[in-house]
Design an enzyme around this catalytic site. Structure first.
Site, short mmCIF file in Angstrom:
data_model
loop_
_atom_site.label_atom_id
_atom_site.label_comp_id
_atom_site.label_asym_id
_atom_site.label_seq_id
_atom_site.Cartn_x
_atom_site.Cartn_y
_atom_site.Cartn_z
N HIS A 157 79.10 51.50 -116.12
CA HIS A 157 78.24 50.32 -116.00
C HIS A 157 76.83 50.77 -115.68
CE1 HIS A 157 81.68 47.54 -115.67
NE2 HIS A 157 82.21 48.40 -114.81
N GLU A 206 77.66 44.12 -111.63
CA GLU A 206 78.38 45.08 -112.46
C GLU A 206 78.02 44.89 -113.93
OE1 GLU A 206 82.54 46.73 -111.41
OE2 GLU A 206 82.87 45.17 -112.94
N CYS A 239 89.71 47.80 -117.53
CA CYS A 239 89.05 48.54 -116.45
C CYS A 239 89.95 49.56 -115.76
CB CYS A 239 88.47 47.58 -115.42
SG CYS A 239 87.14 46.57 -116.10
N HIS A 279 74.67 58.16 -111.76
CA HIS A 279 75.25 59.13 -112.69
C HIS A 279 76.40 59.90 -112.05
CE1 HIS A 279 71.64 58.15 -114.95
NE2 HIS A 279 72.32 58.58 -116.02
N HIS A 303 83.65 54.67 -113.46
CA HIS A 303 84.78 54.50 -112.54
C HIS A 303 85.98 54.01 -113.32
CE1 HIS A 303 84.64 49.92 -111.58
NE2 HIS A 303 84.02 50.13 -112.71
N HIS A 306 85.46 54.02 -117.49
CA HIS A 306 84.39 53.32 -118.18
C HIS A 306 83.15 53.32 -117.28
CE1 HIS A 306 86.10 50.24 -115.56
NE2 HIS A 306 84.97 49.58 -115.67
#
Length: 147
Positions: free
Chosen positions: A50, A132, A44, A88, A35, A48
């Site tokens: 997580h 996160e 952010c 994904h 996201h 990137h």
């Protein structure tokens, strides 16, 4: 309505229930997603990813088997309602339009699971916690939805 242990009997006439109170059960899941954040001045704001850790907690009264809510049923909700939009995926495209902060994600997850729960034994959402990173999470609780 909740049935007391005296009202639920097996073939032998004995109850499988022990606890007459509301019980919370929870299940954890992990998913990988990418996201970026809007209106954010930091790393952010760029694309990137997580590895998220998700905890979903519900509560209710026991059924005739002595279960609040089957863990497999929570898994089925995750697999049908959440996983296709989260795992994904590029969250900015797969979810309703929002800034994909952990705070917004946790609320969307809460409302999605809540809508999929059965209307029996007073089953209700308690909370959703979304990590996160291993040390950073957002959480949404039932009592905050009632404010």
């Amino acid at each position: 309505m909740f049935l007391s242990p005296k009202e639920i009997k097996t073939e032998t006439g004995q109850s499988l229930l022990y606890c007459p109170h509301r019980i919370q059960v929870s299940k954890e899941f992990t998913f990988d997603a990418a996201h970026h954040l809007f209106q954010y001045d930091g790393k952010c704001k760029s694309l990137h990813g997580h590895t998220y850790r998700l905890e979903i907690a519900v509560s209710g009264f026991l059924d005739q088997r002595g279960l609040t809510y089957d863990f497999g049923e929570l898994k089925a909700i995750y697999q049908s309602q959440l996983e296709p939009k989260l795992d994904h995926r590029y969250l900015n495209e797969s979810l309703p339009y929002m800034n994909t902060t952990a705070e917004n994600l946790v609320y969307w997850i809460y409302k999605t699971v809540e809508a999929a729960l059965p209307n029996e034994r007073q089953i209700q959402m308690e909370h959703v916690r979304l990590y996160e990173t291993p040390t950073s999470y957002a959480e949404f609780r039932r009592e905050w939805d009632e404010e």
